[in-house]
Design a protein around this motif. Structure first.
Motif, PDB file in Angstrom:
ATOM      1  N   ALA A 193       4.626   3.150   4.996  1.00  0.00           N
ATOM      2  CA  ALA A 193       5.470   2.270   4.166  1.00  0.00           C
ATOM      3  C   ALA A 193       6.938   2.603   4.385  1.00  0.00           C
ATOM      4  O   ALA A 193       7.704   2.796   3.440  1.00  0.00           O
ATOM      5  CB  ALA A 193       5.074   2.401   2.700  1.00  0.00           C
ATOM      6  N   VAL A 194       7.296   2.720   5.672  1.00  0.00           N
ATOM      7  CA  VAL A 194       8.696   2.956   6.059  1.00  0.00           C
ATOM      8  C   VAL A 194       9.186   1.715   6.792  1.00  0.00           C
ATOM      9  O   VAL A 194       8.388   0.851   7.167  1.00  0.00           O
ATOM     10  CB  VAL A 194       8.827   4.190   6.985  1.00  0.00           C
ATOM     11  CG1 VAL A 194       8.277   5.424   6.299  1.00  0.00           C
ATOM     12  CG2 VAL A 194       8.113   3.964   8.321  1.00  0.00           C
ATOM     13  N   ARG A 195      10.477   1.617   7.028  1.00  0.00           N
ATOM     14  CA  ARG A 195      10.978   0.498   7.831  1.00  0.00           C
ATOM     15  C   ARG A 195      10.400   0.621   9.237  1.00  0.00           C
ATOM     16  O   ARG A 195      10.185   1.740   9.721  1.00  0.00           O
ATOM     17  CB  ARG A 195      12.506   0.519   7.871  1.00  0.00           C
ATOM     18  CG  ARG A 195      13.064   0.263   6.488  1.00  0.00           C
ATOM     19  CD  ARG A 195      14.551   0.029   6.430  1.00  0.00           C
ATOM     20  NE  ARG A 195      14.910  -0.233   5.045  1.00  0.00           N
ATOM     21  CZ  ARG A 195      14.786  -1.423   4.453  1.00  0.00           C
ATOM     22  NH1 ARG A 195      14.362  -2.464   5.134  1.00  0.00           N
ATOM     23  NH2 ARG A 195      15.099  -1.572   3.181  1.00  0.00           N
TER      24      ARG A 195
ATOM     25  N   ALA B 101       5.236  10.897   0.522  1.00  0.00           N
ATOM     26  CA  ALA B 101       6.251  11.678   1.235  1.00  0.00           C
ATOM     27  C   ALA B 101       7.389  10.777   1.682  1.00  0.00           C
ATOM     28  O   ALA B 101       7.194   9.579   1.924  1.00  0.00           O
ATOM     29  CB  ALA B 101       5.630  12.355   2.461  1.00  0.00           C
ATOM     30  N   THR B 102       8.561  11.366   1.787  1.00  0.00           N
ATOM     31  CA  THR B 102       9.756  10.658   2.273  1.00  0.00           C
ATOM     32  C   THR B 102      10.455  11.564   3.284  1.00  0.00           C
ATOM     33  O   THR B 102       9.842  12.525   3.781  1.00  0.00           O
ATOM     34  CB  THR B 102      10.734  10.354   1.111  1.00  0.00           C
ATOM     35  OG1 THR B 102      11.296  11.586   0.670  1.00  0.00           O
ATOM     36  CG2 THR B 102      10.058   9.656  -0.053  1.00  0.00           C
ATOM     37  N   THR B 103      11.724  11.287   3.555  1.00  0.00           N
ATOM     38  CA  THR B 103      12.494  12.208   4.406  1.00  0.00           C
ATOM     39  C   THR B 103      12.995  13.398   3.597  1.00  0.00           C
ATOM     40  O   THR B 103      13.545  14.336   4.151  1.00  0.00           O
ATOM     41  CB  THR B 103      13.731  11.495   5.003  1.00  0.00           C
ATOM     42  OG1 THR B 103      14.573  11.086   3.932  1.00  0.00           O
ATOM     43  CG2 THR B 103      13.340  10.293   5.835  1.00  0.00           C
ATOM     44  N   ARG B 104      12.812  13.330   2.265  1.00  0.00           N
ATOM     45  CA  ARG B 104      13.441  14.317   1.382  1.00  0.00           C
ATOM     46  C   ARG B 104      12.443  15.356   0.853  1.00  0.00           C
ATOM     47  O   ARG B 104      11.243  15.176   0.957  1.00  0.00           O
ATOM     48  CB  ARG B 104      14.093  13.599   0.201  1.00  0.00           C
ATOM     49  CG  ARG B 104      15.292  12.750   0.619  1.00  0.00           C
ATOM     50  CD  ARG B 104      15.732  11.803  -0.469  1.00  0.00           C
ATOM     51  NE  ARG B 104      14.821  10.696  -0.659  1.00  0.00           N
ATOM     52  CZ  ARG B 104      14.325  10.315  -1.822  1.00  0.00           C
ATOM     53  NH1 ARG B 104      14.629  10.958  -2.928  1.00  0.00           N
ATOM     54  NH2 ARG B 104      13.498   9.280  -1.892  1.00  0.00           N
TER      55      ARG B 104
HETATM   56  N1  LIG Z   1      10.106  -4.676   0.262  1.00  0.00           N
HETATM   57  C1  LIG Z   1       9.155  -5.573   0.414  1.00  0.00           C
HETATM   58  O1  LIG Z   1       9.005  -6.522  -0.390  1.00  0.00           O
HETATM   59  C2  LIG Z   1       8.175  -5.448   1.565  1.00  0.00           C
HETATM   60  C3  LIG Z   1       7.030  -6.249   1.589  1.00  0.00           C
HETATM   61  C4  LIG Z   1       6.080  -6.064   2.586  1.00  0.00           C
HETATM   62  C5  LIG Z   1       6.300  -5.107   3.579  1.00  0.00           C
HETATM   63  N2  LIG Z   1       7.442  -4.374   3.554  1.00  0.00           N
HETATM   64  C6  LIG Z   1       7.648  -3.385   4.631  1.00  0.00           C
HETATM   65  O2  LIG Z   1       7.366  -2.111   4.050  1.00  0.00           O
HETATM   66  C7  LIG Z   1       8.213  -1.127   4.662  1.00  0.00           C
HETATM   67  C8  LIG Z   1       8.972  -0.382   3.562  1.00  0.00           C
HETATM   68  O3  LIG Z   1       9.814  -1.307   2.888  1.00  0.00           O
HETATM   69  P1  LIG Z   1      10.587  -0.866   1.557  1.00  0.00           P
HETATM   70  O4  LIG Z   1      11.203  -2.100   1.019  1.00  0.00           O
HETATM   71  O5  LIG Z   1       9.668  -0.040   0.702  1.00  0.00           O
HETATM   72  O6  LIG Z   1      11.723   0.100   2.203  1.00  0.00           O
HETATM   73  P2  LIG Z   1      12.633   1.188   1.438  1.00  0.00           P
HETATM   74  O7  LIG Z   1      12.713   0.850  -0.013  1.00  0.00           O
HETATM   75  O8  LIG Z   1      13.887   1.269   2.251  1.00  0.00           O
HETATM   76  O9  LIG Z   1      11.806   2.555   1.570  1.00  0.00           O
HETATM   77  C9  LIG Z   1      11.613   3.180   2.814  1.00  0.00           C
HETATM   78  C10 LIG Z   1      11.039   4.562   2.567  1.00  0.00           C
HETATM   79  O10 LIG Z   1      10.710   5.116   3.848  1.00  0.00           O
HETATM   80  C11 LIG Z   1      11.092   6.483   3.827  1.00  0.00           C
HETATM   81  N3  LIG Z   1      11.278   6.978   5.205  1.00  0.00           N
HETATM   82  C12 LIG Z   1      12.122   6.508   6.158  1.00  0.00           C
HETATM   83  N4  LIG Z   1      11.996   7.245   7.286  1.00  0.00           N
HETATM   84  C13 LIG Z   1      11.050   8.181   7.031  1.00  0.00           C
HETATM   85  C14 LIG Z   1      10.494   9.246   7.802  1.00  0.00           C
HETATM   86  N5  LIG Z   1      10.871   9.474   9.055  1.00  0.00           N
HETATM   87  N6  LIG Z   1       9.565  10.045   7.199  1.00  0.00           N
HETATM   88  C15 LIG Z   1       9.169   9.815   5.918  1.00  0.00           C
HETATM   89  N7  LIG Z   1       9.667   8.820   5.141  1.00  0.00           N
HETATM   90  C16 LIG Z   1      10.595   8.015   5.701  1.00  0.00           C
HETATM   91  C17 LIG Z   1      12.369   6.500   3.029  1.00  0.00           C
HETATM   92  O11 LIG Z   1      12.610   7.833   2.631  1.00  0.00           O
HETATM   93  P3  LIG Z   1      13.957   8.264   1.835  1.00  0.00           P
HETATM   94  O12 LIG Z   1      13.719   7.784   0.430  1.00  0.00           O
HETATM   95  O13 LIG Z   1      13.983   9.719   1.970  1.00  0.00           O
HETATM   96  O14 LIG Z   1      15.093   7.524   2.529  1.00  0.00           O
HETATM   97  C18 LIG Z   1      12.002   5.550   1.890  1.00  0.00           C
HETATM   98  O15 LIG Z   1      11.318   6.243   0.868  1.00  0.00           O
HETATM   99  C19 LIG Z   1       9.123  -1.878   5.647  1.00  0.00           C
HETATM  100  O16 LIG Z   1       8.589  -1.800   6.935  1.00  0.00           O
HETATM  101  C20 LIG Z   1       9.080  -3.317   5.137  1.00  0.00           C
HETATM  102  O17 LIG Z   1       9.297  -4.262   6.176  1.00  0.00           O
HETATM  103  C21 LIG Z   1       8.368  -4.502   2.564  1.00  0.00           C
END
Ligand SMILES: NC(=O)c1ccc[n+]([C@@H]2O[C@H](COP(=O)([O-])OP(=O)(O)OC[C@H]3O[C@@H](n4cnc5c(N)ncnc54)[C@H](OP(=O)(O)O)[C@@H]3O)[C@@H](O)[C@H]2O)c1
Length: 207
Positions: free
Chosen positions: A73-75, A37-40
């Motif tokens: 897995a959201v910020r 699930a996402t925000t969409r």
């Molecule tokens: N990237 C890495 O290498 C990495 C490694 C380890 C940990 N992390 C951690 O993992 C988390 C995600 O990172 P990412 O890189 O995957 O971020 P990202 O690519 O920006 O993806 C974030 C996702 O969260 C969704 N989201 C945000 N608010 C939401 C809500 N209220 N309800 C449901 N879905 C929501 C977004 O939905 P939309 O698509 O609708 O905007 C998007 O699909 C972060 O906390 C990050 O610190 C990341």
């Protein structure tokens, strides 16, 4: 009726960005169903889900949180919005994959970030885990060089840590339990502008 309306998996991933997709691929590799699930609206990412595998079920946040085990897995900053999806998280296990990198210790009230997330998900069992691998690595088959890639698991609830450790094994990883969130868990939590020591060995600090 859409696919999202008639199926709820026992597992869900909230967030379908870099990490959400990498986790979904791990489930798909083992043929285990998972809701995403996402925000969409689910229709907007249904083709991305289908490209990963038939067991990846695009759904709404409201439906996804019916799962027993929920990967966050959201910020980090978005966790309070997700927490609002249920009045109580009793009976649910939440796997906190967030990295609160850049969030000041003052903003966290001096607590480990996973403790802050735990408090937002009232009544739920919080497990910190799967967050030390970059998305590009997490995306890959964890069976490498004749071994299995490690994931760290920390929780104040031993039962939940065991549950997620067992799931990590099912997904092909080798889980290492680190103890509670405020002790071992700190090793894998970003703090301000520093990464946990098990994320980067030398506790890298960026100013
Ligand atoms: N990237 C890495 O290498 C990495 C490694 C380890 C940990 N992390 C951690 O993992 C988390 C995600 O990172 P990412 O890189 O995957 O971020 P990202 O690519 O920006 O993806 C974030 C996702 O969260 C969704 N989201 C945000 N608010 C939401 C809500 N209220 N309800 C449901 N879905 C929501 C977004 O939905 P939309 O698509 O609708 O905007 C998007 O699909 C972060 O906390 C990050 O610190 C990341």
């Amino acid at each position: 009726m859409s696919k999202s309306e008639n199926k709820v998996a026992g597992y869900a991933i909230i967030g379908f960005g870099n990490i959400g997709k990498a986790l979904a691929r791990a489930f798909a590799r083992k043929g285990i169903e998972v809701s995403v699930a996402t925000t969409r609206e689910p229709e907007s990412f249904a083709s991305d889900a289908a490209a990963i595998g038939p067991g990846i079920i695009p759904t709404t946040l409201a439906e996804a949180v019916r799962a027993d085990v929920i990967f966050l897995a959201v910020r980090f900053e978005s966790h309070p919005d997700v927490a609002k999806a249920l009045p109580t998280w009793q009976g649910k296990t939440i796997v906190d994959v967030t990295n609160a990198y850049g969030v000041s210790p003052e903003k966290l009230g001096g607590q480990p970030s996973a403790k802050v997330v735990e408090q937002a998900f009232t009544g739920g069992k919080l497990v910190k885990g799967f967050n030390h691998l970059g998305a590009a690595i997490l995306d890959q088959d964890p069976a490498v060089h004749g071994g299995r890639r490690v994931v760290f698991v920390a929780s104040d609830d031993d039962g939940a840590a065991a549950e997620i450790g067992a799931l990590a094994e099912k997904l092909g990883f080798s889980p290492i339990k680190l103890g509670g969130l405020s002790e071992g868990g700190l090793l894998v939590q970003a703090c301000g502008n520093s990464w946990g020591q098990l994320i980067f060995k030398d506790l890298v600090k960026f100013d």
